[in-house]
Design a protein around this motif. Structure first.
Motif, PDB file in Angstrom:
ATOM      1  N   GLN A  95      -0.491  25.829  -9.973  1.00 44.81           N
ATOM      2  CA  GLN A  95       0.129  24.505  -9.872  1.00 44.81           C
ATOM      3  C   GLN A  95       1.640  24.565  -9.837  1.00 44.81           C
ATOM      4  OE1 GLN A  95      -1.284  21.862 -12.918  1.00 44.81           O
ATOM      5  NE2 GLN A  95      -3.014  21.244 -11.678  1.00 44.81           N
ATOM      6  N   ASN A  96       2.231  25.528 -10.540  1.00 46.74           N
ATOM      7  CA  ASN A  96       3.693  25.564 -10.596  1.00 46.74           C
ATOM      8  C   ASN A  96       4.301  26.496  -9.548  1.00 46.74           C
ATOM      9  OD1 ASN A  96       2.833  27.883 -11.826  1.00 46.74           O
ATOM     10  ND2 ASN A  96       3.893  27.549 -13.763  1.00 46.74           N
ATOM     11  N   GLY A  97       3.503  26.908  -8.591  1.00 49.96           N
ATOM     12  CA  GLY A  97       4.005  27.707  -7.487  1.00 49.96           C
ATOM     13  C   GLY A  97       4.464  29.103  -7.864  1.00 49.96           C
ATOM     14  N   ALA A  98       4.099  29.554  -9.047  1.00 45.67           N
ATOM     15  CA  ALA A  98       4.544  30.872  -9.508  1.00 45.67           C
ATOM     16  C   ALA A  98       3.945  31.977  -8.639  1.00 45.67           C
ATOM     17  CB  ALA A  98       4.147  31.078 -10.957  1.00 45.67           C
ATOM     18  N   THR A  99       4.709  33.036  -8.509  1.00 46.16           N
ATOM     19  CA  THR A  99       4.243  34.198  -7.755  1.00 46.16           C
ATOM     20  C   THR A  99       4.280  35.464  -8.600  1.00 46.16           C
ATOM     21  OG1 THR A  99       6.465  34.561  -6.909  1.00 46.16           O
ATOM     22  CG2 THR A  99       4.979  33.237  -5.544  1.00 46.16           C
ATOM     23  N   ASN A 100       4.590  35.338  -9.907  1.00 45.01           N
ATOM     24  CA  ASN A 100       4.705  36.519 -10.768  1.00 45.01           C
ATOM     25  C   ASN A 100       3.361  36.846 -11.424  1.00 45.01           C
ATOM     26  OD1 ASN A 100       4.816  34.199 -12.351  1.00 45.01           O
ATOM     27  ND2 ASN A 100       5.980  35.190 -13.968  1.00 45.01           N
ATOM     28  N   TYR A 101       2.367  37.043 -10.604  1.00 42.86           N
ATOM     29  CA  TYR A 101       1.050  37.422 -11.090  1.00 42.86           C
ATOM     30  C   TYR A 101       0.468  38.470 -10.155  1.00 42.86           C
ATOM     31  CZ  TYR A 101      -0.486  34.263  -7.418  1.00 42.86           C
ATOM     32  OH  TYR A 101      -0.666  33.658  -6.209  1.00 42.86           O
ATOM     33  N   VAL A 102      -0.531  39.173 -10.654  1.00 46.84           N
ATOM     34  CA  VAL A 102      -1.256  40.150  -9.845  1.00 46.84           C
ATOM     35  C   VAL A 102      -2.709  39.699  -9.822  1.00 46.84           C
ATOM     36  CG1 VAL A 102      -1.966  42.541  -9.605  1.00 46.84           C
ATOM     37  CG2 VAL A 102       0.300  42.011 -10.506  1.00 46.84           C
ATOM     38  N   TYR A 103      -3.143  39.222  -8.686  1.00 52.39           N
ATOM     39  CA  TYR A 103      -4.523  38.776  -8.504  1.00 52.39           C
ATOM     40  C   TYR A 103      -5.395  40.020  -8.458  1.00 52.39           C
ATOM     41  CZ  TYR A 103      -8.439  37.053  -5.654  1.00 52.39           C
ATOM     42  OH  TYR A 103      -9.668  36.762  -5.150  1.00 52.39           O
ATOM     43  N   THR A 104      -6.414  40.071  -9.288  1.00 57.48           N
ATOM     44  CA  THR A 104      -7.161  41.311  -9.373  1.00 57.48           C
ATOM     45  C   THR A 104      -8.548  41.256  -8.743  1.00 57.48           C
ATOM     46  OG1 THR A 104      -7.814  40.734 -11.623  1.00 57.48           O
ATOM     47  CG2 THR A 104      -5.916  42.177 -11.381  1.00 57.48           C
ATOM     48  N   LYS A 105      -9.441  40.447  -9.271  1.00 53.25           N
ATOM     49  CA  LYS A 105     -10.822  40.475  -8.752  1.00 53.25           C
ATOM     50  C   LYS A 105     -11.423  39.074  -8.683  1.00 53.25           C
ATOM     51  CE  LYS A 105     -11.779  44.883  -8.218  1.00 53.25           C
ATOM     52  NZ  LYS A 105     -12.284  45.458  -7.000  1.00 53.25           N
ATOM     53  N   TRP A 106     -12.320  38.919  -7.735  1.00 59.39           N
ATOM     54  CA  TRP A 106     -13.076  37.675  -7.556  1.00 59.39           C
ATOM     55  C   TRP A 106     -14.525  38.093  -7.362  1.00 59.39           C
ATOM     56  CZ3 TRP A 106     -10.574  32.825  -5.469  1.00 59.39           C
ATOM     57  CH2 TRP A 106     -11.502  31.791  -5.307  1.00 59.39           C
ATOM     58  N   TYR A 107     -15.395  37.688  -8.297  1.00 61.63           N
ATOM     59  CA  TYR A 107     -16.821  38.020  -8.224  1.00 61.63           C
ATOM     60  C   TYR A 107     -17.643  36.752  -8.099  1.00 61.63           C
ATOM     61  CZ  TYR A 107     -15.268  42.423 -10.315  1.00 61.63           C
ATOM     62  OH  TYR A 107     -14.620  43.609 -10.575  1.00 61.63           O
ATOM     63  N   GLU A 108     -18.776  36.850  -7.407  1.00 62.64           N
ATOM     64  CA  GLU A 108     -19.687  35.730  -7.321  1.00 62.64           C
ATOM     65  C   GLU A 108     -21.121  36.218  -7.498  1.00 62.64           C
ATOM     66  OE1 GLU A 108     -16.874  33.041  -4.384  1.00 62.64           O
ATOM     67  OE2 GLU A 108     -18.916  33.463  -3.729  1.00 62.64           O
ATOM     68  N   LEU A 109     -21.856  35.497  -8.321  1.00 61.06           N
ATOM     69  CA  LEU A 109     -23.291  35.726  -8.477  1.00 61.06           C
ATOM     70  C   LEU A 109     -23.963  34.783  -7.497  1.00 61.06           C
ATOM     71  CD1 LEU A 109     -25.632  37.090 -10.091  1.00 61.06           C
ATOM     72  CD2 LEU A 109     -25.567  35.069 -11.577  1.00 61.06           C
ATOM     73  N   ARG A 110     -24.471  35.356  -6.401  1.00 60.93           N
ATOM     74  CA  ARG A 110     -25.051  34.516  -5.342  1.00 60.93           C
ATOM     75  C   ARG A 110     -26.309  35.133  -4.780  1.00 60.93           C
ATOM     76  NH1 ARG A 110     -22.462  32.946  -0.917  1.00 60.93           N
ATOM     77  NH2 ARG A 110     -20.716  32.008  -1.993  1.00 60.93           N
TER      78      ARG A 110
END
Length: 110
Positions: A95-110
């Motif tokens: 929401q605050n437009g920050a970019t100081n993060y490291v996106y790591t994993k996205w899992y889905e149980l499907r």
């Protein structure tokens, strides 16, 4: 009034109403998902989504399911877990437009 039900009708009803996790498997969909993009659960059944983001200090993330927004404001690690109903849309964004993060994993149980 008593009504006879065939074995096939019972079997079909059980198959159509399986609970989450039955005949589903965890999938790493990190390469197929992006933050700030909307996705739709087209599986016909509920799915379970887990998104992990590291180094999220002072970053306000939101997980949106249809029009419901759930805010996350964790320091250093943000883990989001949600059940997504069939045909529902879902996305994760900052929401605050920050970019100081490291996106790591996205899992889905499907």
């Amino acid at each position: 009034e008593d009504v006879a039900v065939t074995e096939k009708a019972v079997s079909d009803a059980i198959e159509a109403n399986k609970s989450i996790g039955i005949d589903q498997a965890w999938q790493d969909v990190t390469s197929q998902r992006r933050l700030n993009e909307t996705y739709t659960n087209t599986t016909g059944k509920p799915i379970y989504v887990q998104v992990n983001i590291n180094n999220a200090g002072n970053v306000l993330f939101t997980f949106k399911i249809n029009n419901t927004e759930i805010e996350h404001n964790e320091d250093h690690r943000c883990v989001m877990n949600y059940i997504i109903p069939p045909n529902a849309t879902y996305k994760v964004y900052s929401q605050n437009g920050a970019t100081n993060y490291v996106y790591t994993k996205w899992y889905e149980l499907r």
